[in-house]
Design a protein around this motif. Structure first.
Motif, short mmCIF file in Angstrom:
data_model
loop_
_atom_site.label_atom_id
_atom_site.label_comp_id
_atom_site.label_asym_id
_atom_site.label_seq_id
_atom_site.Cartn_x
_atom_site.Cartn_y
_atom_site.Cartn_z
N ASN A 152 -4.91 -6.88 -0.98
CA ASN A 152 -4.32 -7.53 0.19
C ASN A 152 -5.22 -8.58 0.86
O ASN A 152 -4.73 -9.36 1.67
CB ASN A 152 -3.93 -6.47 1.22
N LEU A 153 -6.50 -8.60 0.51
CA LEU A 153 -7.41 -9.59 1.11
C LEU A 153 -8.17 -10.38 0.06
O LEU A 153 -8.14 -11.62 0.08
CB LEU A 153 -8.40 -8.88 2.05
N LEU A 154 -8.84 -9.70 -0.86
CA LEU A 154 -9.65 -10.43 -1.83
C LEU A 154 -8.78 -11.20 -2.83
O LEU A 154 -9.14 -12.33 -3.21
CB LEU A 154 -10.56 -9.46 -2.58
N ALA A 155 -7.66 -10.63 -3.23
CA ALA A 155 -6.79 -11.33 -4.18
C ALA A 155 -6.23 -12.63 -3.60
O ALA A 155 -6.23 -13.66 -4.28
CB ALA A 155 -5.66 -10.41 -4.66
N ALA B 1 -6.39 0.95 5.72
CA ALA B 1 -7.05 -0.07 4.91
C ALA B 1 -6.17 -1.31 4.78
O ALA B 1 -6.66 -2.45 4.79
CB ALA B 1 -7.40 0.49 3.53
N TYR B 2 -4.88 -1.09 4.67
CA TYR B 2 -3.92 -2.20 4.60
C TYR B 2 -3.96 -3.01 5.89
O TYR B 2 -4.03 -4.25 5.87
CB TYR B 2 -2.52 -1.64 4.36
N THR C 107 0.83 -1.20 0.00
CA THR C 107 0.00 0.00 0.00
C THR C 107 0.87 1.25 0.00
O THR C 107 1.97 1.23 0.56
CB THR C 107 -0.91 0.03 1.25
N PRO C 108 0.41 2.33 -0.62
CA PRO C 108 1.09 3.61 -0.44
C PRO C 108 0.69 4.22 0.90
O PRO C 108 -0.31 3.81 1.49
CB PRO C 108 0.56 4.45 -1.60
N ALA D 44 -10.58 0.86 -1.02
CA ALA D 44 -11.13 -0.44 -1.40
C ALA D 44 -10.15 -1.21 -2.29
O ALA D 44 -10.07 -2.44 -2.21
CB ALA D 44 -12.47 -0.26 -2.12
N ARG D 45 -9.39 -0.51 -3.11
CA ARG D 45 -8.41 -1.19 -3.96
C ARG D 45 -7.30 -1.80 -3.13
O ARG D 45 -6.74 -2.85 -3.48
CB ARG D 45 -7.83 -0.20 -4.98
N VAL D 46 -6.96 -1.17 -2.01
CA VAL D 46 -5.96 -1.73 -1.10
C VAL D 46 -6.49 -3.03 -0.49
O VAL D 46 -5.77 -4.03 -0.40
CB VAL D 46 -5.58 -0.73 0.00
N VAL D 47 -7.74 -3.01 -0.08
CA VAL D 47 -8.36 -4.22 0.48
C VAL D 47 -8.44 -5.30 -0.59
O VAL D 47 -8.21 -6.49 -0.32
CB VAL D 47 -9.75 -3.90 1.05
N GLU D 48 -8.77 -4.91 -1.81
CA GLU D 48 -8.85 -5.87 -2.92
C GLU D 48 -7.53 -6.60 -3.11
O GLU D 48 -7.50 -7.83 -3.24
CB GLU D 48 -9.25 -5.14 -4.21
#
Length: 251
Positions: free
Chosen positions: A98-101, A137-138, A78-79, A92-96
């Protein structure tokens, strides 16, 4: 690990490259995947381009592999971004990532892993268990990743073991972005009980252990690899009379 095939996501640099090298040294066949090829060659590995946020691409990637014994979900990051400085979509892209992927990748690899009674190693972070200002978020995603791994370990047992490495601060080629120059890295290192940041090889050796037969009875666990953690700030801020405390006068 001889004869076993290991997939390391985000395995082209930093912690991921350290993990890939450790598995190569242990005798495994290692496939590293990322959006871009490594800038420095990783001997003994095979590179495959893959965006782990693309479910169709992830499924096609694993369908083309003849065998997978170990999956290391390392891709992430994450930045620095405070919550109020970005919209929900960016967080949400950070969660995507680091978690969803990692969930997407694990599901795509499941049939391979089930057939060989394989192992999944999630690369977590101490940010998942402490406040993470600038990367909230990270931290939330990494907390979720540990929870996901524990549930996955129960659902997929006994065929697949699933564990998490909870990683602290690591010295990589990008350390300067987080800790500053050499003096900054040295100052941060002094906050760690063991007196140094982890090397990528430290994380790699721990990953090999969790994936190996030496950890055959370990699943659903979180292994802290953080050099002892962080010295509590209140210890340096307190003005306690230590002699009085030793004599039992302090509550």
């Amino acid at each position: 690990m001889r004869g076993r095939t290991v997939v390391v996501t985000g395995g082209t640099r930093g912690v991921g490259a350290g993990i890939a090298r450790a598995f190569v040294a242990a005798g495994a066949h290692v496939v590293v995947c990322a959006r871009r090829p490594p800038e420095v060659a990783l001997p003994g590995t095979r590179f495959a381009p893959l965006d782990v946020r693309d479910p169709d691409a992830v499924r096609d990637f694993f369908a083309a592999l003849p065998r997978v014994d170990v999956l290391v979900n390392n891709a992430g990051g994450t930045p620095y971004r405070t919550l109020a400085d970005a919209g929900a979509e960016r967080h949400a892209r950070v969660v995507e990532l680091n978690l969803l992927a990692p969930l997407t990748v694990s599901l795509a690899a499941y049939e391979h892993l089930r057939r060989v009674r394989g192992a999944v190693v999630m690369i977590g972070s101490v940010s998942g268990s402490r406040p993470s200002p600038g990367s909230a978020a990270y931290g939330a995603a990494k907390a979720g990743l540990e929870s996901l791994a524990r549930s996955m370990a129960v659902e997929w047992a006994p065929e697949v073991r699933v564990n998490t490495l909870v990683v602290g601060m690591v010295r990589t080629e990008l350390s300067c972005l987080h800790y500053g120059d050499r003096d900054g890295v040295a100052a941060v290192s002094r906050t760690v009980p063991l007196g140094r940041l982890a090397e990528p090889s430290d994380i790699g050796e721990a990953a090999v252990f969790l994936a190996s037969d030496a950890a055959a009875y370990i699943t659903g666990a979180s292994l802290l690899v953080h050099g002892g953690g962080e010295r509590p700030a209140f210890l340096d801020a307190a003005t306690v009379d230590k002699s009085a405390a030793e004599e039992g006068d302090m509550p």
